[in-house]
Write a protein that holds these residues in place. Structure first.
Motif, PDB file in Angstrom:
ATOM      1  N   GLY A   1       4.620  17.694   5.989  1.00  0.00           N
ATOM      2  CA  GLY A   1       5.420  18.643   6.739  1.00  0.00           C
ATOM      3  C   GLY A   1       6.570  18.015   7.488  1.00  0.00           C
ATOM      4  O   GLY A   1       7.000  18.522   8.514  1.00  0.00           O
ATOM      5  N   VAL A   2       7.102  16.910   6.980  1.00  0.00           N
ATOM      6  CA  VAL A   2       8.189  16.215   7.650  1.00  0.00           C
ATOM      7  C   VAL A   2       9.443  16.311   6.799  1.00  0.00           C
ATOM      8  O   VAL A   2       9.438  15.918   5.628  1.00  0.00           O
ATOM      9  N   THR A   3      10.509  16.854   7.367  1.00  0.00           N
ATOM     10  CA  THR A   3      11.783  16.950   6.664  1.00  0.00           C
ATOM     11  C   THR A   3      12.895  16.487   7.585  1.00  0.00           C
ATOM     12  O   THR A   3      12.983  16.932   8.724  1.00  0.00           O
ATOM     13  N   ALA A   4      13.714  15.587   7.115  1.00  0.00           N
ATOM     14  CA  ALA A   4      14.852  15.104   7.892  1.00  0.00           C
ATOM     15  C   ALA A   4      16.123  15.381   7.104  1.00  0.00           C
ATOM     16  O   ALA A   4      16.245  14.939   5.971  1.00  0.00           O
ATOM     17  N   VAL A   5      17.048  16.136   7.705  1.00  0.00           N
ATOM     18  CA  VAL A   5      18.317  16.422   7.061  1.00  0.00           C
ATOM     19  C   VAL A   5      19.374  15.499   7.642  1.00  0.00           C
ATOM     20  O   VAL A   5      19.607  15.475   8.843  1.00  0.00           O
ATOM     21  N   ARG A   6      20.007  14.733   6.780  1.00  0.00           N
ATOM     22  CA  ARG A   6      20.996  13.761   7.221  1.00  0.00           C
ATOM     23  C   ARG A   6      22.327  14.088   6.558  1.00  0.00           C
ATOM     24  O   ARG A   6      22.383  14.313   5.360  1.00  0.00           O
ATOM     25  N   THR A   7      23.369  14.123   7.336  1.00  0.00           N
ATOM     26  CA  THR A   7      24.665  14.519   6.815  1.00  0.00           C
ATOM     27  C   THR A   7      25.699  13.431   7.061  1.00  0.00           C
ATOM     28  O   THR A   7      25.436  12.427   7.711  1.00  0.00           O
ATOM     29  N   ALA A   8      26.897  13.679   6.547  1.00  0.00           N
ATOM     30  CA  ALA A   8      28.003  12.751   6.747  1.00  0.00           C
ATOM     31  C   ALA A   8      28.629  12.904   8.128  1.00  0.00           C
ATOM     32  O   ALA A   8      29.474  12.103   8.513  1.00  0.00           O
ATOM     33  N   CYS A   9      28.240  13.919   8.870  1.00  0.00           N
ATOM     34  CA  CYS A   9      28.812  14.148  10.201  1.00  0.00           C
ATOM     35  C   CYS A   9      28.342  13.074  11.173  1.00  0.00           C
ATOM     36  O   CYS A   9      27.161  12.742  11.215  1.00  0.00           O
ATOM     37  N   PRO A  10      29.238  12.521  11.960  1.00  0.00           N
ATOM     38  CA  PRO A  10      28.845  11.468  12.901  1.00  0.00           C
ATOM     39  C   PRO A  10      28.094  12.017  14.106  1.00  0.00           C
ATOM     40  O   PRO A  10      28.249  13.181  14.474  1.00  0.00           O
ATOM     41  N   THR A  11      27.299  11.159  14.700  1.00  0.00           N
ATOM     42  CA  THR A  11      26.693  11.479  15.983  1.00  0.00           C
ATOM     43  C   THR A  11      27.775  11.422  17.052  1.00  0.00           C
ATOM     44  O   THR A  11      28.621  10.532  17.042  1.00  0.00           O
ATOM     45  N   VAL A  12      27.754  12.364  17.982  1.00  0.00           N
ATOM     46  CA  VAL A  12      28.752  12.412  19.055  1.00  0.00           C
ATOM     47  C   VAL A  12      28.062  12.176  20.394  1.00  0.00           C
ATOM     48  O   VAL A  12      26.993  12.725  20.654  1.00  0.00           O
TER      49      VAL A  12
ATOM     50  N   VAL B   1      32.469   4.366  15.730  1.00  0.00           N
ATOM     51  CA  VAL B   1      31.665   3.162  15.559  1.00  0.00           C
ATOM     52  C   VAL B   1      30.890   3.269  14.246  1.00  0.00           C
ATOM     53  O   VAL B   1      30.261   4.290  13.962  1.00  0.00           O
ATOM     54  N   GLN B   2      30.959   2.217  13.464  1.00  0.00           N
ATOM     55  CA  GLN B   2      30.258   2.178  12.184  1.00  0.00           C
ATOM     56  C   GLN B   2      29.088   1.223  12.270  1.00  0.00           C
ATOM     57  O   GLN B   2      29.194   0.123  12.811  1.00  0.00           O
ATOM     58  N   GLY B   3      27.955   1.655  11.751  1.00  0.00           N
ATOM     59  CA  GLY B   3      26.794   0.786  11.705  1.00  0.00           C
ATOM     60  C   GLY B   3      26.203   0.451  13.060  1.00  0.00           C
ATOM     61  O   GLY B   3      25.480  -0.528  13.187  1.00  0.00           O
ATOM     62  N   GLY B   4      26.521   1.236  14.073  1.00  0.00           N
ATOM     63  CA  GLY B   4      25.926   1.042  15.383  1.00  0.00           C
ATOM     64  C   GLY B   4      26.622   0.045  16.278  1.00  0.00           C
ATOM     65  O   GLY B   4      26.317  -0.024  17.476  1.00  0.00           O
ATOM     66  N   SER B   5      27.583  -0.740  15.746  1.00  0.00           N
ATOM     67  CA  SER B   5      28.191  -1.772  16.591  1.00  0.00           C
ATOM     68  C   SER B   5      29.661  -2.065  16.279  1.00  0.00           C
ATOM     69  O   SER B   5      30.357  -2.598  17.138  1.00  0.00           O
ATOM     70  N   ALA B   6      30.155  -1.725  15.105  1.00  0.00           N
ATOM     71  CA  ALA B   6      31.526  -2.080  14.723  1.00  0.00           C
ATOM     72  C   ALA B   6      32.491  -0.950  15.066  1.00  0.00           C
ATOM     73  O   ALA B   6      32.413   0.144  14.497  1.00  0.00           O
ATOM     74  N   VAL B   7      33.402  -1.220  16.005  1.00  0.00           N
ATOM     75  CA  VAL B   7      34.431  -0.237  16.352  1.00  0.00           C
ATOM     76  C   VAL B   7      35.513  -0.293  15.284  1.00  0.00           C
ATOM     77  O   VAL B   7      36.209  -1.298  15.149  1.00  0.00           O
ATOM     78  N   VAL B   8      35.661   0.792  14.534  1.00  0.00           N
ATOM     79  CA  VAL B   8      36.619   0.797  13.432  1.00  0.00           C
ATOM     80  C   VAL B   8      37.885   1.578  13.754  1.00  0.00           C
ATOM     81  O   VAL B   8      38.878   1.476  13.030  1.00  0.00           O
ATOM     82  N   ALA B   9      37.875   2.367  14.817  1.00  0.00           N
ATOM     83  CA  ALA B   9      39.076   3.094  15.232  1.00  0.00           C
ATOM     84  C   ALA B   9      38.927   3.518  16.684  1.00  0.00           C
ATOM     85  O   ALA B   9      37.823   3.790  17.148  1.00  0.00           O
TER      86      ALA B   9
END
Length: 216
Positions: free
Chosen positions: A33-44, A117-125
């Motif tokens: 009964g576990v479902t995780a929906v993951r999208t391309a939208c970033p965490t804000v 931030v990409q990958g939790g630590s790299a500031v890309v913009a």
């Protein structure tokens, strides 16, 4: 403000996002009964220590009696559009401010940033903007709304078909493969991390202001 990230087309974000649409990665564990929906939208979100700012008069003082203006960023909201080639995130927020001396009208300009931030630590913009809080004469409290936009190339936030297949492959209960989390594989974990993005907003603080927020 807006910017476009042109990272190489590597893979899709393992992000529990606020927008879901066709093409999302749905990872389910049969029978549990576990479902995780993951999208391309970033965490804000707002990075720790950047959600409020204190101005002093004189500026070099840190005494409580010298506090001039205090402002806080609140009600941070986002909408994400991921139907096209870019994943566009619009962020809105409110700034609540209070001043010590309400004797006359005054405008206070406060710089803020949005960064991806990409990958939790790299500031890309990163981009810096400004909001102006207006106080009328006799008014000690005021507020203003702000907004920012971030755009990430969809290809940079999309998992390869091979990685998707490995993550979502059905595993027979009781088998050795069923006991192994596919995300524990170093190459899969790295691909997911590279495709994870965050859009972060906060006040653009000086080193002294950051230190004050951290030590008060």
């Amino acid at each position: 403000m807006s910017f476009r990230i042109t990272a190489a087309p590597i893979a899709v974000a393992l992000i529990l996002g606020g927008c879901a649409s066709k093409g999302d990665l749905d990872i389910s564990e049969a029978g549990a009964g576990v479902t995780a929906v993951r999208t391309a939208c970033p965490t804000v979100g707002v990075p720790a220590g950047t959600g409020d700012v204190t101005l002093f008069d004189p500026a070099t003082s840190r005494d409580a009696t010298a506090i001039d203006v205090v402002a806080a960023m609140t009600d941070v909201r986002s909408t994400c559009g991921d139907a096209g080639d870019d994943v566009v995130t619009d962020v809105t927020f409110q700034v609540l401010a209070r001043r010590a001396n309400a004797s006359g009208p005054r405008d206070v300009t406060l710089p803020y940033f949005i960064t991806v931030v990409q990958g939790g630590s790299a500031v890309v913009a990163k981009r810096v903007g400004r909001v102006v809080v207006h106080f009328d004469a006799g008014q000690a409290r005021a507020s203003v709304n702000g907004s920012a936009r971030a755009s990430v190339v969809r290809a940079a936030a999309t998992l390869s078909d091979e990685v998707k297949r490995r993550i979502t492959a059905k595993r027979k209960g009781g088998s050795e493969a069923a006991a192994v989390d596919p995300l524990s594989a170093p190459d899969v974990r790295a691909a997911v991390l590279r495709a994870s993005f965050e859009a972060l907003v906060g006040f653009q603080l000086t080193d002294d202001q950051l230190k004050y927020n951290a030590t008060r």
